[in-house]
Design a protein around this motif. Structure first.
Motif, PDB file in Angstrom:
ATOM      1  N   MET A  75      -8.955   2.606  15.660  1.00 46.24           N
ATOM      2  CA  MET A  75      -7.510   2.851  15.581  1.00 46.24           C
ATOM      3  C   MET A  75      -7.231   4.343  15.451  1.00 46.24           C
ATOM      4  O   MET A  75      -6.311   4.878  16.080  1.00 46.24           O
ATOM      5  CB  MET A  75      -6.910   2.098  14.390  1.00 46.24           C
ATOM      6  CG  MET A  75      -6.986   0.594  14.542  1.00 46.24           C
ATOM      7  SD  MET A  75      -6.472  -0.259  13.041  1.00 46.24           S
ATOM      8  CE  MET A  75      -4.684  -0.015  13.107  1.00 46.24           C
ATOM      9  N   VAL A  76      -8.038   5.020  14.632  1.00 41.73           N
ATOM     10  CA  VAL A  76      -7.873   6.464  14.457  1.00 41.73           C
ATOM     11  C   VAL A  76      -8.071   7.159  15.802  1.00 41.73           C
ATOM     12  O   VAL A  76      -7.275   8.019  16.202  1.00 41.73           O
ATOM     13  CB  VAL A  76      -8.875   7.021  13.415  1.00 41.73           C
ATOM     14  CG1 VAL A  76      -8.848   8.545  13.389  1.00 41.73           C
ATOM     15  CG2 VAL A  76      -8.588   6.461  12.023  1.00 41.73           C
ATOM     16  N   ALA A  77      -9.122   6.756  16.517  1.00 39.12           N
ATOM     17  CA  ALA A  77      -9.412   7.396  17.800  1.00 39.12           C
ATOM     18  C   ALA A  77      -8.254   7.182  18.777  1.00 39.12           C
ATOM     19  O   ALA A  77      -7.819   8.126  19.448  1.00 39.12           O
ATOM     20  CB  ALA A  77     -10.716   6.846  18.375  1.00 39.12           C
ATOM     21  N   ALA A  78      -7.742   5.961  18.829  1.00 40.23           N
ATOM     22  CA  ALA A  78      -6.630   5.666  19.748  1.00 40.23           C
ATOM     23  C   ALA A  78      -5.388   6.471  19.365  1.00 40.23           C
ATOM     24  O   ALA A  78      -4.701   7.028  20.231  1.00 40.23           O
ATOM     25  CB  ALA A  78      -6.323   4.170  19.742  1.00 40.23           C
ATOM     26  N   ALA A  86     -10.240   8.907   9.357  1.00 43.80           N
ATOM     27  CA  ALA A  86      -8.947   8.838   8.667  1.00 43.80           C
ATOM     28  C   ALA A  86      -8.717  10.155   7.935  1.00 43.80           C
ATOM     29  O   ALA A  86      -9.652  10.747   7.391  1.00 43.80           O
ATOM     30  CB  ALA A  86      -8.914   7.673   7.689  1.00 43.80           C
ATOM     31  N   ASP A  87      -7.482  10.632   7.910  1.00 45.07           N
ATOM     32  CA  ASP A  87      -7.188  11.925   7.282  1.00 45.07           C
ATOM     33  C   ASP A  87      -7.043  11.796   5.776  1.00 45.07           C
ATOM     34  O   ASP A  87      -7.363  12.729   5.037  1.00 45.07           O
ATOM     35  CB  ASP A  87      -5.907  12.500   7.882  1.00 45.07           C
ATOM     36  CG  ASP A  87      -6.071  12.781   9.365  1.00 45.07           C
ATOM     37  OD1 ASP A  87      -6.843  13.687   9.700  1.00 45.07           O
ATOM     38  OD2 ASP A  87      -5.459  12.072  10.181  1.00 45.07           O
ATOM     39  N   LEU A  88      -6.536  10.665   5.328  1.00 45.15           N
ATOM     40  CA  LEU A  88      -6.386  10.421   3.892  1.00 45.15           C
ATOM     41  C   LEU A  88      -6.611   8.945   3.641  1.00 45.15           C
ATOM     42  O   LEU A  88      -6.190   8.110   4.453  1.00 45.15           O
ATOM     43  CB  LEU A  88      -4.961  10.735   3.425  1.00 45.15           C
ATOM     44  CG  LEU A  88      -4.568  12.110   2.921  1.00 45.15           C
ATOM     45  CD1 LEU A  88      -3.100  12.048   2.462  1.00 45.15           C
ATOM     46  CD2 LEU A  88      -5.451  12.603   1.785  1.00 45.15           C
ATOM     47  N   MET A  89      -7.252   8.621   2.532  1.00 42.78           N
ATOM     48  CA  MET A  89      -7.262   7.220   2.114  1.00 42.78           C
ATOM     49  C   MET A  89      -6.959   7.177   0.621  1.00 42.78           C
ATOM     50  O   MET A  89      -7.164   8.164  -0.102  1.00 42.78           O
ATOM     51  CB  MET A  89      -8.587   6.547   2.439  1.00 42.78           C
ATOM     52  CG  MET A  89      -9.764   7.105   1.692  1.00 42.78           C
ATOM     53  SD  MET A  89     -11.256   6.225   2.156  1.00 42.78           S
ATOM     54  CE  MET A  89     -12.350   6.809   0.860  1.00 42.78           C
ATOM     55  N   VAL A  90      -6.452   6.048   0.202  1.00 51.54           N
ATOM     56  CA  VAL A  90      -5.853   5.975  -1.125  1.00 51.54           C
ATOM     57  C   VAL A  90      -6.223   4.655  -1.778  1.00 51.54           C
ATOM     58  O   VAL A  90      -6.272   3.618  -1.109  1.00 51.54           O
ATOM     59  CB  VAL A  90      -4.306   6.065  -1.002  1.00 51.54           C
ATOM     60  CG1 VAL A  90      -3.661   6.128  -2.369  1.00 51.54           C
ATOM     61  CG2 VAL A  90      -3.889   7.270  -0.150  1.00 51.54           C
TER      62      VAL A  90
END
Ligand SMILES: *Cc1c(COP(=O)(O)O)cnc(C)c1O
Length: 417
Positions: free
Chosen positions: A190-193, A223-227
């Motif tokens: 998903m990130v790549a798309a 992913a740029d951020l995860m929480v």
């Protein structure tokens, strides 16, 4: 010893069968857990954690080396550039809110690629509730890419959906819905798309319940951020409160400005007595996640053998701790949750009742006989009182006690039949 629990012999023989059926899955979970434990130990060593770092600070918390190094240890363990790990986050929702307000500005658009976000996030975004100060009120636009009929992400629609957006938001775990949770590999796709279509987009992942269930985390696949929340997986059942965010350093800094104040960011914030518990919790987290995963897999198998529809299947590949069982009636829902409560170490004599919870749009019944209030890395169950009367369950600090809790709930269900 198990005799003192007075389980029906029939239930115990089902449990024996369930446990045998789970052997292959248990072995897989333990292998992943071993790798995650190694990664965490390696992170401690590489960051040079020393006994002085376990101490806390008070007042402004300037120069709290333990607090600062904990950020580095989390970042290393998660394959991220930087992290912000604080007991000052009051919950996962707070940490997610800080991430969104930290990154988004008036006029920006965020798009959720996993349909409607978790209940509490809908008020933060401003698509439900009257709360002032939502992202919407601050001029942030929101749109959603619905999941398809089978609850899967519409991969081929991502490229269009992210056009013109500042943030793409993904929720790894199913939350209170029966959709499949997202594997880390799927998150990577998903990130790549998203980035192919919009290279500047910031991908933020709600990682609640996902930590250490797989070998990699979303930040390791782009992913740029995860929480997430520290009273779920990464707190290992020991952190008393708090949350984290991890990812790109510039974004973590922006979020730290939002959590404290612009210009101050990560430099302040007394850790009080919390550093030791957060370090120790992270250290334990992968093995506690193994216990919780085995509890989940056992429960899914047992409930299925008892004739209830469950989700996911006990032998499905996993990316989070959540299991669900469709109980079909409010009575069975209450029995199940009360059974989980009765099978807990704390407050086992308490009877949970459905109630209106802030942030949720129907009554919810919760079973949480936990050492830490509301900690869902401990065996717990939540069920909104709505069709089809599904209970979601998660956690279990150890497999053996988790199994006993599940058996207590199963016995309560059998009494209804
Ligand atoms: C737990 C959870 C959150 C945050 O919930 P809090 O109760 O505020 O910690 C957000 N998203 C998902 C998917 C969750 O499971």
């Amino acid at each position: 010893m198990i005799d003192c629990f007075h389980f029906d012999p029939e239930l115990l023989s089902l449990a024996t069968q369930a446990e045998q059926d789970c052997a292959t899955m248990f072995a897989r979970v333990e292998e992943i857990g071993a790798d995650c434990e190694a990664a965490v130990l390696h992170a401690f060593q590489q960051c040079g954690v020393r006994s002085m770092h376990l101490q806390g600070s008070d007042g402004y918390g300037y120069g709290d080396e333990g607090r600062d190094l904990l950020d580095a240890v989390f970042a290393k363990a998660f394959g991220a550039e930087d992290a912000l790990v604080r007991h000052h986050f009051v919950s996962g929702t707070h940490a997610l809110s800080v991430a969104l307000f930290g990154v988004l500005r008036a006029g920006d658009t965020m798009v959720s690629l996993t349909g409607k976000p978790y209940d509490t996030m809908q008020e933060v975004i401003g698509i439900r509730g009257q709360g002032g100060g939502s992202l919407r009120e601050f001029g942030v636009c929101y749109r959603e890419l619905d999941l398809d009929v089978s609850g899967k992400v519409q991969m081929e629609a991502i490229a269009d959906a992210v056009k013109g957006c500042r943030v793409a938001y993904l929720q790894r775990s199913c939350g209170y819905t029966m959709r499949p949770s997202l594997s880390v590999a799927t998150i990577g796709e998903m990130v790549a798309a998203a980035k192919q279509s919009n290279p500047d987009i910031v991908v933020i992942v709600d990682n609640c319940y996902g930590e250490f269930v797989e070998r990699q985390e979303p930040t390791a696949v782009g992913a740029d951020l995860m929480v997430g929340s520290l009273i779920k997986n990464p707190g290992g059942g020991i952190a008393q409160t708090g949350g984290y965010l991890a990812g790109r350093q510039d974004l973590v800094t922006q979020c730290a400005y939002r959590l404290t104040a612009v210009g101050i960011g990560k430099e302040v914030g007394a850790s009080l007595g919390q550093n030791r518990g957060m370090y120790l919790g992270l250290f334990f987290a992968p093995s506690v996640v193994v216990g919780a995963m085995k509890t989940s897999i056992f429960a899914l198998r047992l409930l299925k053998l008892m004739g209830y529809p469950v989700f996911p299947a006990y032998d499905a590949p996993r990316t989070d701790l959540i299991g669900a069982v469709k109980l079909g009636s409010p009575d069975r829902l209450k029995r199940f949750c009360r059974g989980i409560q009765a099978g807990s170490p704390i407050d086992s004599v308490v009877t949970p009742e459905p109630w209106e919870m802030p942030g949720y749009d129907s009554q919810v019944i919760m079973a949480a006989g936990t050492f830490t209030m509301g900690a869902s890395i401990e065996l717990s169950a939540d069920a909104p009182l709505r069709e089809p009367y599904t209970a979601w369950f998660q956690g279990g600090l150890t497999y053996q006690t988790g199994k006993l809790g599940i058996l207590t709930a199963a016995q309560a269900l059998r009494a209804a039949e």
